[in-house]
Design a protein around this motif. Structure first.
Motif, PDB file in Angstrom:
ATOM      1  N   VAL A  44      -8.595  -2.749   9.101  1.00 43.39           N
ATOM      2  CA  VAL A  44      -8.879  -1.550   8.293  1.00 43.39           C
ATOM      3  C   VAL A  44     -10.079  -0.796   8.863  1.00 43.39           C
ATOM      4  N   HIS A  45     -11.108  -1.531   9.210  1.00 41.69           N
ATOM      5  CA  HIS A  45     -12.327  -0.899   9.733  1.00 41.69           C
ATOM      6  C   HIS A  45     -12.103  -0.266  11.108  1.00 41.69           C
ATOM      7  N   ASP A  46     -11.344  -0.955  11.966  1.00 43.39           N
ATOM      8  CA  ASP A  46     -11.207  -0.506  13.357  1.00 43.39           C
ATOM      9  C   ASP A  46     -10.263   0.677  13.534  1.00 43.39           C
ATOM     10  N   ILE A  47      -9.165   0.701  12.773  1.00 41.38           N
ATOM     11  CA  ILE A  47      -8.193   1.780  13.009  1.00 41.38           C
ATOM     12  C   ILE A  47      -8.099   2.762  11.851  1.00 41.38           C
ATOM     13  N   GLY A  48      -8.938   2.582  10.828  1.00 40.32           N
ATOM     14  CA  GLY A  48      -9.031   3.581   9.776  1.00 40.32           C
ATOM     15  C   GLY A  48      -7.833   3.666   8.849  1.00 40.32           C
ATOM     16  N   VAL A  49      -7.227   2.512   8.512  1.00 45.61           N
ATOM     17  CA  VAL A  49      -6.124   2.500   7.548  1.00 45.61           C
ATOM     18  C   VAL A  49      -6.643   1.957   6.221  1.00 45.61           C
ATOM     19  N   THR A  50      -5.805   1.988   5.200  1.00 44.03           N
ATOM     20  CA  THR A  50      -6.203   1.474   3.891  1.00 44.03           C
ATOM     21  C   THR A  50      -5.789   0.012   3.743  1.00 44.03           C
ATOM     22  N   VAL A  51      -6.490  -0.705   2.897  1.00 44.48           N
ATOM     23  CA  VAL A  51      -6.151  -2.100   2.629  1.00 44.48           C
ATOM     24  C   VAL A  51      -4.751  -2.196   2.033  1.00 44.48           C
ATOM     25  N   ALA A  98       1.850  -4.646  20.035  1.00 49.47           N
ATOM     26  CA  ALA A  98       1.562  -3.428  19.270  1.00 49.47           C
ATOM     27  C   ALA A  98       0.267  -3.582  18.478  1.00 49.47           C
ATOM     28  N   MET A  99       0.040  -4.774  17.916  1.00 49.89           N
ATOM     29  CA  MET A  99      -1.211  -5.015  17.199  1.00 49.89           C
ATOM     30  C   MET A  99      -2.403  -4.932  18.152  1.00 49.89           C
ATOM     31  N   THR A 100      -2.229  -5.414  19.357  1.00 52.82           N
ATOM     32  CA  THR A 100      -3.318  -5.398  20.337  1.00 52.82           C
ATOM     33  C   THR A 100      -3.723  -3.974  20.716  1.00 52.82           C
ATOM     34  N   LEU A 101      -2.734  -3.071  20.759  1.00 55.70           N
ATOM     35  CA  LEU A 101      -2.977  -1.709  21.247  1.00 55.70           C
ATOM     36  C   LEU A 101      -3.047  -0.659  20.136  1.00 55.70           C
ATOM     37  N   ALA A 102      -2.682  -1.026  18.895  1.00 57.33           N
ATOM     38  CA  ALA A 102      -2.502  -0.042  17.819  1.00 57.33           C
ATOM     39  C   ALA A 102      -3.773   0.751  17.523  1.00 57.33           C
ATOM     40  N   GLN A 103      -3.587   2.061  17.292  1.00 56.88           N
ATOM     41  CA  GLN A 103      -4.670   2.946  16.872  1.00 56.88           C
ATOM     42  C   GLN A 103      -4.365   3.591  15.519  1.00 56.88           C
ATOM     43  N   SER A 170     -12.365 -10.644  18.627  1.00 55.31           N
ATOM     44  CA  SER A 170     -11.718  -9.477  18.021  1.00 55.31           C
ATOM     45  C   SER A 170     -10.339  -9.883  17.549  1.00 55.31           C
ATOM     46  N   TRP A 171      -9.887  -9.242  16.490  1.00 51.10           N
ATOM     47  CA  TRP A 171      -8.526  -9.505  16.026  1.00 51.10           C
ATOM     48  C   TRP A 171      -7.500  -9.142  17.091  1.00 51.10           C
ATOM     49  N   ARG A 172      -7.818  -8.193  17.944  1.00 51.04           N
ATOM     50  CA  ARG A 172      -6.894  -7.824  19.023  1.00 51.04           C
ATOM     51  C   ARG A 172      -6.721  -8.985  20.016  1.00 51.04           C
ATOM     52  N   VAL A 173      -7.785  -9.734  20.230  1.00 54.73           N
ATOM     53  CA  VAL A 173      -7.706 -10.898  21.119  1.00 54.73           C
ATOM     54  C   VAL A 173      -6.756 -11.947  20.539  1.00 54.73           C
ATOM     55  N   ALA A 174      -6.791 -12.133  19.225  1.00 51.36           N
ATOM     56  CA  ALA A 174      -5.910 -13.109  18.585  1.00 51.36           C
ATOM     57  C   ALA A 174      -4.444 -12.766  18.826  1.00 51.36           C
ATOM     58  N   PHE A 175      -4.097 -11.497  18.677  1.00 49.74           N
ATOM     59  CA  PHE A 175      -2.703 -11.088  18.896  1.00 49.74           C
ATOM     60  C   PHE A 175      -2.335 -11.113  20.379  1.00 49.74           C
ATOM     61  N   LEU A 176      -3.296 -10.818  21.243  1.00 50.06           N
ATOM     62  CA  LEU A 176      -3.030 -10.909  22.680  1.00 50.06           C
ATOM     63  C   LEU A 176      -2.743 -12.348  23.086  1.00 50.06           C
ATOM     64  N   LEU A 177      -3.437 -13.307  22.477  1.00 49.99           N
ATOM     65  CA  LEU A 177      -3.168 -14.715  22.748  1.00 49.99           C
ATOM     66  C   LEU A 177      -1.749 -15.095  22.332  1.00 49.99           C
ATOM     67  N   GLU A 178      -1.259 -14.497  21.249  1.00 49.32           N
ATOM     68  CA  GLU A 178       0.134 -14.719  20.858  1.00 49.32           C
ATOM     69  C   GLU A 178       1.088 -14.281  21.967  1.00 49.32           C
ATOM     70  N   VAL A 179       0.830 -13.113  22.534  1.00 45.69           N
ATOM     71  CA  VAL A 179       1.675 -12.599  23.615  1.00 45.69           C
ATOM     72  C   VAL A 179       1.669 -13.571  24.792  1.00 45.69           C
ATOM     73  N   LEU A 180       0.509 -14.094  25.126  1.00 43.81           N
ATOM     74  CA  LEU A 180       0.401 -15.022  26.252  1.00 43.81           C
ATOM     75  C   LEU A 180       1.156 -16.320  25.983  1.00 43.81           C
TER      76      LEU A 180
END
Length: 531
Positions: A44-51, A98-103, A170-180
């Motif tokens: 929410v904080h990083d990409i400016g969406v609502t909870v 998509a989670m890793t790159l999402a804006q 970062s939460w993006r790292v967590a999703f990138l690890l899933e991809v790997l």
């Protein structure tokens, strides 16, 4: 009737690498949602969406995977179980990428929720079909135990792992690890022998639509109930109507000798019905426990996500260890007996936990009951999938796996929602009762305090509540803290009855299993072979 690959699986040694890769695939599938749940604030904080928007997206993913899971098995039959497995993994990888790159929220909805949910509906039945077709006998039992334990430990340690990575990286790292991880699993795809489908190759369109309405309505009703929404009864009624209509449609099509989404003869087997029921009850117990304990640790003891995860770790670690041990060394013991012991240990562990809740001042108090319950769950995950699916022929295993997965998904959703709902309802009643009977709070303040506690304090620790009450007279502060301290353990004890009841019903199911002959693997030429 032997598996088409039985010649390979009987002569080849146990393929540990393939078993590990299948367990890794299941781990990613389960841990994905856990990481998303604990990453909500950061996303929410990083990409400016609502909870609320992100929570709705998480609910949408659960809804899509549940609604299409019965169809997923049939699609795997038509395109090949191995291809369905690969597509399911690729869908998950696409969602994680998509989670890793999402804006913004839109790519998360499209790729993580919708495409990822469809991937899960393909992946779960295909994975169980491939275990069935690539392993036999004791080896098959060991792999079912490993994959089941992997799912259970992912559900338990997922919040801890996701919280750690989100906090320190970062939460993006967590999703990138899933991809790997998925990339590693796909690198070993040559180890997987496909399991050909020899049945009718026509898609039952009406049955497919009814399955979407039925499963989707039930799960959507549970999700809306969990969020405190309206029209829950109507949604559940639509789901029940859809499932009832599906049953009628399948029986009607079968009598006319036309292709069906699922063969209704599958449910004529008592062993299959009891196995799927046991799977659902086990997941209700697991879901209920995994929603109640973190709330207890964070609300009552004031633990953060990291400490909560460490306190619950004995459950997941014991579950994993016992599942591995039981999968390897069950020997001549009857599966029904091990399942019975599993449910008994689960009930005993939760029963020990109930009187501890109001007395515990640290997570160490939970160690013994969690070890006992974890041992019970370990026995269950080591036996239930094998008990339910091993007698099924290759032609029907995708259908059976779809039903088994649907039962588990429904049980987990129901356990999470119902135990959480019961806890909040109990809190509301207890807060109101204790506030209105207080001799310290004046009558005009009692209803207001009850309302504030009901609306705000149910998700706050005493320390947080103390800060909220700074402007109140000291005696009011002390009384409200007393009410808060007394009410929460009682509500948590009540909510623990949900997984306990599931365990008791599971024990009764195991007694019924004992009256039946032990299931025989379809690869041996015995057992329940459909089609």
């Amino acid at each position: 009737m032997s598996s088409p690959n039985s010649g390979n699986t009987e002569t080849e040694p146990f393929n540990r690498l393939l078993a590990l890769l299948l367990a890794m695939a299941m781990f990613v599938l389960v841990v994905d949602t856990s990481i998303m749940n604990v990453s909500i604030s950061a996303v929410v904080h990083d990409i400016g969406v609502t909870v609320s928007g992100l929570q709705a997206t998480i609910a949408l993913e659960a809804l899509v995977s549940a609604a299409f899971i019965l169809i997923g098995g049939k699609v795997g039959d038509l395109i090949g179980r191995k291809l369905a497995y690969v597509i399911g993994l690729c869908c998950y990888a696409l969602g994680a990428l998509a989670m890793t790159l999402a804006q913004s929220l839109l790519p998360i909805i499209i790729f993580w929720a919708v495409i990822g949910g469809l991937g899960a509906s393909l992946l779960l039945p295909a994975m169980q079909s491939l275990i069935h077709g690539n392993f036999e006998g004791e080896a098959q039992k060991r792999v079912y135990a490993l994959v089941g334990a992997s799912a259970a430990i992912a559900a338990a340690v997922g919040p801890l792992l996701g919280g750690f990575i989100t906090t320190f990286l970062s939460w993006r790292v967590a999703f990138l690890l899933e991809v790997l991880i998925i990339a590693v699993v796909l690198c070993g795809i040559k180890l997987v022998h496909d399991v050909p489908f020899l049945g009718p190759r026509t898609l039952d369109v009406v049955g497919s639509l009814l399955s979407v309405v039925g499963m989707g309505g039930i799960v959507l009703g549970i999700l809306v109930w969990q969020e405190g929404g309206e029209a829950v009864g109507a949604l559940l009624a639509v789901g029940a109507f859809g499932l009832g209509s599906l049953v009628y449609w399948l029986v009607k099509r079968k009598r006319r000798d036309k292709p069906t989404l699922l063969d209704p003869d599958l449910f004529q087997s008592k062993a299959f019905r009891l196995g799927a029921t046991g799977q659902m009850l086990q997941q209700i117990a697991l879901g209920g426990t995994m929603i109640v304990l973190p709330i207890y640790l964070q609300m009552v003891l004031g633990y953060n996500a990291m400490l909560s995860g460490l306190s619950i770790a004995p459950l997941s670690l014991t579950m994993f260890a016992v599942a591995m041990l039981a999968g390897k060394r069950s020997g001549s013991r009857r599966p029904a007996s091990l399942i019975g012991w599993g449910f008994l240990l689960l009930v005993v562990g939760l029963g020990v936990l109930v009187p501890i809740v109001p007395r515990a001042d640290s997570g160490w108090w939970l160690l013994l009951p969690l070890v006992i319950s974890g041992g019970g769950l370990g026995l269950l995950v080591s036996q239930l999938n094998n008990y339910t699916l091993s007698p099924i022929s290759d032609e029907r295993v995708s259908e059976a796996a779809s039903v088994n997965s649907a039962a588990g998904s429904f049980g987990l959703s129901f356990g999470l929602a119902f135990a959480g709902g019961i806890m909040l309802a109990a809190l509301s009643i207890i807060f109101t009762s204790m506030a209105t009977s207080s001799t310290v709070l004046p009558p005009d303040e009692q209803q207001q305090v009850a309302r504030v506690l009901e609306d705000d304090a149910q998700i706050m620790s005493n320390a947080q509540l103390d800060a909220l009450l700074e402007s109140q007279p000291q005696e009011y502060q002390d009384e409200i803290i007393r009410i808060n301290t007394s009410a929460r353990p009682i509500a948590l004890q009540i909510s623990l009855l949900i997984p306990m009841l599931a365990g008791i019903f599971g024990l009764l199911t195991a007694f019924r299993m004992k009256r039946l002959p032990d299931p025989k693997s379809s690869g041996t030429g015995e057992g329940m072979i459909l089609g």
